[in-house]
Scaffold this active site. Sequence first.
Site, PDB file in Angstrom:
ATOM      1  CG  HIS A 140      -1.884   1.172   1.183  1.00 42.49           C
ATOM      2  ND1 HIS A 140      -3.147   1.067   0.637  1.00 42.49           N
ATOM      3  CD2 HIS A 140      -1.758   2.463   1.590  1.00 42.49           C
ATOM      4  CE1 HIS A 140      -3.766   2.235   0.719  1.00 42.49           C
ATOM      5  NE2 HIS A 140      -2.935   3.100   1.289  1.00 42.49           N
ATOM      6  CB  CYS A 141       1.997   3.392  -2.595  1.00 41.93           C
ATOM      7  SG  CYS A 141       3.070   4.805  -2.916  1.00 41.93           S
ATOM      8  CB  VAL A 142       1.241   6.909   2.142  1.00 41.81           C
ATOM      9  CG1 VAL A 142       0.941   5.893   3.222  1.00 41.81           C
ATOM     10  CG2 VAL A 142       2.746   7.147   2.034  1.00 41.81           C
TER      11      VAL A 142
END
Length: 301
Positions: A140-142
């Site tokens: 998951h990439c912020v």
Amino acid sequence: MNLFRFCSGLKVLGYFMILLVFAVVAVSYYAVVVNTWWPILIESSNRGLSALACLIISLFHFLLVMLLWSYFTVVFTDPGSVPEHFRRELGGGESLEAGTSTDQGAFGSLGYCPKCRNVKPPRCHHCSVCQRCVLKMDHHCVWIVNCVGAQNYKFFLLFLLYTFLETMLDVVVLLPSFIKFFSQAIKHSSSPGKLASLVLAFGECILYHLDAVLNLAFVLSLLCFVVMHLSLLSTNTTSVEVHEKNGDVRWKYDLGKKKNFEQVFGKKKAFWLLPLYSKDDLHSITSLQGLEFPTRSDIDP
């Protein structure tokens, strides 16, 4: 207390990161184009220097367009989620709800996610931030407020690539002026107050050339990410699967560097550097849908 509930707070951070991306782009645009090379292009009488300025500005805009195109594509493209009626379509048994797995022909070994109460296809993992299972989840990439998975991994890699090239260009065209300014400060400083002059000059240099410093830091950090994901791409592995591989045992999804690359970027060379796929690739390469993946013939699935 379930600490994973707090992971949903990363979504709020993600929206801030999107604003930060636009802020960095705006500062870089001002430093490279507006403040440095555009004045040279329109004011310089030196044809060679004007030609160089035109080349730099054109290359900057090309990389910027590709960067933003890739960025928006990865942000708004769903990484792939398990179809709602996937278990019933495949005829999954009640044994799945007990946390076991079953073989479903072409789809290999299927698992069960107790949180989503649904079948997990191969290479699928549950994201605690998105609160759902993601097909071939990488992480998951912020920075994109989204998961990176089967259906947007290529777009994420292109975003990394074009961001690296853009920041590298910024460093190349801005760092010389940074060094020149600092060298002049040393040259013109008097001996008695040399130390104080150097400190002030360095502070002013940082103030006026902060973008060069920031981009240099970005280049170094992005280089690490690019090298890491190129390594993962070459072995057809995700960031999550790195911890699942068994030491010296050959990864069952490792089909060779060329086929591994095609599993993510497709077979049409004209589309490799574009954040989109050809219809032929979407139809013929099943891994792009994230539900089934070819495996090595010499390893049991």
